[in-house]
Design a protein around this motif. Sequence first.
Motif, PDB file in Angstrom:
ATOM      1  N   GLY A  25       0.821  -1.214   0.000  1.00 50.03           N
ATOM      2  CA  GLY A  25       0.000   0.000   0.000  1.00 50.03           C
ATOM      3  C   GLY A  25       0.849   1.256   0.000  1.00 50.03           C
ATOM      4  O   GLY A  25       0.517   2.237  -0.677  1.00 50.03           O
ATOM      5  N   GLN A  34       2.112   1.859  -3.349  1.00 52.49           N
ATOM      6  CA  GLN A  34       1.003   2.032  -4.301  1.00 52.49           C
ATOM      7  C   GLN A  34       1.126   1.069  -5.482  1.00 52.49           C
ATOM      8  O   GLN A  34       1.087   1.457  -6.645  1.00 52.49           O
ATOM      9  CB  GLN A  34       0.903   3.479  -4.779  1.00 52.49           C
ATOM     10  CG  GLN A  34       0.589   4.439  -3.660  1.00 52.49           C
ATOM     11  CD  GLN A  34       0.463   5.864  -4.126  1.00 52.49           C
ATOM     12  OE1 GLN A  34       0.465   6.147  -5.324  1.00 52.49           O
ATOM     13  NE2 GLN A  34       0.362   6.783  -3.180  1.00 52.49           N
ATOM     14  N   ARG A  47       0.170  -1.513  -8.172  1.00 50.33           N
ATOM     15  CA  ARG A  47      -1.000  -1.775  -9.024  1.00 50.33           C
ATOM     16  C   ARG A  47      -0.530  -2.672 -10.162  1.00 50.33           C
ATOM     17  O   ARG A  47       0.519  -2.432 -10.753  1.00 50.33           O
ATOM     18  CB  ARG A  47      -1.558  -0.469  -9.566  1.00 50.33           C
ATOM     19  CG  ARG A  47      -2.747  -0.640 -10.469  1.00 50.33           C
ATOM     20  CD  ARG A  47      -3.179   0.715 -11.036  1.00 50.33           C
ATOM     21  NE  ARG A  47      -4.258   0.559 -11.960  1.00 50.33           N
ATOM     22  CZ  ARG A  47      -5.540   0.688 -11.657  1.00 50.33           C
ATOM     23  NH1 ARG A  47      -5.884   0.994 -10.420  1.00 50.33           N
ATOM     24  NH2 ARG A  47      -6.470   0.534 -12.559  1.00 50.33           N
ATOM     25  N   GLY A  58       3.968   1.165  -9.773  1.00 47.17           N
ATOM     26  CA  GLY A  58       4.132   1.525  -8.368  1.00 47.17           C
ATOM     27  C   GLY A  58       5.354   2.398  -8.191  1.00 47.17           C
ATOM     28  O   GLY A  58       6.086   2.671  -9.138  1.00 47.17           O
TER      29      GLY A  58
END
Length: 167
Positions: free
Chosen positions: A69, A72, A74, A90
């Motif tokens: 997280g 980030q 993806r 990311g």
Amino acid sequence: MKQQASEQTRPWYKEPIMWLVVGVPLVTVCWGMVMLTLALSSKDSLVSDSYYKDGMSYTENTEIDHKAGRLQVRANLVISDHEARLNLQGYFDEEPNMLLLRLIHPTLQDRDADVLLQRIADGLYVGAAEVDLPSRRHIWLQSPDQGWRVRATENLSDGQVITLIAK
């Protein structure tokens, strides 16, 4: 005056009520034997052999989800023709050279599949995926080197684009 018997007595096996009285317990005993045979001969694959270890490592595992997280992470995943293609995005210091894609069957451990994805270009990863399609799977994408993981549960089908987003 003598009364005459107007009814003939029938043997017991011709009486319908007797079949009901004998039949229900007989069917119950037979079905019980079938269930006992199945219970003794099949393996319970839903129970993990390392349930204690899994429970103790739960808090440790959430840390690698939080790291994804923060980065980030993806990814867009496509599985077709026994090949998995993944586009990764990311905020990485350095993109990982390999990723581990785990396709976990919800109930049967022997139908799980691990796919090693190798980087072939910036953000593009490819690996051989031997998995039955269509099927419902828990999908774990993880980088063993960098210590992050993205998880999702999806119905896989041939050529479908699945988006994995870190939470």
